[in-house]
Structure formats: structure tokens, C-alpha cells
Design a protein around this motif. Sequence first.
Motif, short mmCIF file in Angstrom:
data_model
loop_
_atom_site.label_atom_id
_atom_site.label_comp_id
_atom_site.label_asym_id
_atom_site.label_seq_id
_atom_site.Cartn_x
_atom_site.Cartn_y
_atom_site.Cartn_z
N ASP A 68 4.73 6.17 -0.21
CA ASP A 68 4.58 6.14 -1.67
C ASP A 68 3.83 4.90 -2.15
OD1 ASP A 68 5.92 8.55 -2.15
OD2 ASP A 68 7.87 7.57 -2.03
N GLY A 69 3.40 4.05 -1.22
CA GLY A 69 2.68 2.84 -1.60
C GLY A 69 3.56 1.71 -2.04
N VAL A 70 4.84 1.76 -1.67
CA VAL A 70 5.82 0.74 -2.04
C VAL A 70 5.90 -0.32 -0.95
CG1 VAL A 70 8.28 0.33 -2.47
CG2 VAL A 70 7.16 2.34 -3.45
N HIS A 108 3.52 -3.58 -9.29
CA HIS A 108 3.70 -3.09 -7.93
C HIS A 108 5.16 -3.22 -7.50
CE1 HIS A 108 2.91 -2.08 -3.83
NE2 HIS A 108 3.29 -3.27 -3.39
N VAL A 109 5.69 -2.16 -6.89
CA VAL A 109 7.10 -2.11 -6.52
C VAL A 109 7.32 -2.76 -5.16
CG1 VAL A 109 9.08 -0.61 -6.05
CG2 VAL A 109 7.45 0.01 -7.86
N ASP A 156 3.92 1.87 -8.15
CA ASP A 156 4.04 0.94 -9.27
C ASP A 156 4.91 1.53 -10.37
OD1 ASP A 156 2.16 1.87 -11.77
OD2 ASP A 156 1.37 2.59 -9.88
N LEU A 157 5.47 0.64 -11.19
CA LEU A 157 6.21 1.00 -12.39
C LEU A 157 5.67 0.17 -13.54
CD1 LEU A 157 9.84 1.06 -10.95
CD2 LEU A 157 8.57 3.05 -11.79
N SER A 175 1.27 -8.42 -10.56
CA SER A 175 2.59 -8.33 -11.19
C SER A 175 3.44 -7.36 -10.39
CB SER A 175 2.48 -7.88 -12.65
OG SER A 175 1.85 -6.61 -12.74
N PHE A 176 4.76 -7.58 -10.41
CA PHE A 176 5.64 -6.90 -9.47
C PHE A 176 6.95 -6.47 -10.11
CE2 PHE A 176 2.92 -9.92 -7.35
CZ PHE A 176 2.44 -9.22 -6.25
#
Length: 234
Positions: free
Chosen positions: A128-130, A108-109, A103-104, A86-87
Motif C-alpha cells: 500500500d506504499g506505507v 506519508h503514513v 498517505d493520509l 510530512s508524515f
Amino acid sequence: MKPTLICLMITSPDGTLHPSRLTKSPDGSRSDWSKLYDQVHADHGGDAWMVGRTTMAEISKAGPHPVDGPHAVTRPAHFADRSAKSFAIAIDRGGKLHFDKGDLYGDHVVVLLGRDVPDSHLAELASDGVSYLVSESDEMDIGAMLETLNGELGISRILLEGGAGTNGALLAAGLVDEISLVVAPALDARKGADRVIEFGEEGLAGKVELSLLSCTPLSHGAIHLRYKTQAPSA
């Protein structure tokens, strides 16, 4: 293949979009509107949601935290988590958004960026893993970028959730397949209140036609309207 794009919003009969400013429901609460919206959101079964820069800044709330250079980044794309299911997608032409994690709400962003975003900003997002996708042309081709997300990350069904300018621009570009509105029996009616859809001075006349798919009563007097969008008939 372009993912299905559904513009999902909650609104009042006067067409405004901030439930926190609406008049109360019959039982005296305002929280019911958010609960109804969340249920409709889940019922749509999207694997991603998408907003513009202003809306995402209100959600993320992170500030700049530059990464020391030199910056070795990849263009046009960096996919930090290909296993995500999911994104959360943000459109950020100028590279103004910041995040403190990848993520938010467990989604995943992924950020869609303009061509001129500097490497320093890409390095910050990557740290930041984005995930990000940078436009390869001066004008962002959002349709092509969404096709890339479908091919690379398997994103097939996106819920477009504003703001008004983002909704209007993607409708004008012919990218929105459906408009899904939760209409609450409440009013805002403030002068200059934010609306569900906006598109410059000319509006969307002659750019989009709607046909009703369904009208479903919800609890507390709300209704769920679904419209198919299409190009104007000749």
C-alpha cells in the motif's frame, strides 16, 4: 536525536476530548472548535502527527486485504517514501491497522509495530506504499524508534494527538516535551467520557511536572495553554 514531541489536544474545562459532544459555542455552532484547533495545529509547525491504533483506525477505515505469499519483506524497517516532507505516524503494537494507500491528508503514513507482527502484515503495508518500523525488542522502545525516524526520514517535530492512553503512556515514558491544549468554553461532562490523558490506575503523579509556557486567548472565548513537561524535581 529524538524529535520534539508536543501533545496537542482540544478539550473542555471538564477535561474531555470530543468536540462533537461539547455544548455549543456562543454563536450556536460547534464547528468553531475544530477551526481553532486546526489553526493551532498549523501554528506549531510540525512535520508529523502521531496517534495510537484506535484513533488511526477511525481515520483510515481500511480493512484487511492480504497480499499473496510468499512474503519477502524487510525487517526492522521499510521506508516507502524518503522524499516525503510530512508524515502521519501510528503506534500499532499488534499489527491491526490497515490502509488503502500510502498517505493520509497528503501526509506519508509510517507505522510503528511490535516485534511479533507477521510478515504477511508487513507485506500488506508495503504493497500500500506505507512505511513501517518494527520493534527489535519485546517491549516497544518508542523513544528509540522516533530517533530512527529522525535519522532516516528527517522527522524533527511531532504533534501527538491521542488517544488518551497513548498520550498518557508517552508522558509516563518521559518522551513528551510539551502539552498544548486548546480549551473551549463548552462542556461534555458525560459519565465515563473519554479524557485527554489517561495512565492506568496509578495515574501520572510523581512521573511528570508541568510549567506554564504561555496562555493565549483565542476567538469565541477559547484559550490556548502551553506547558513544558519535565521529570519531577528531587
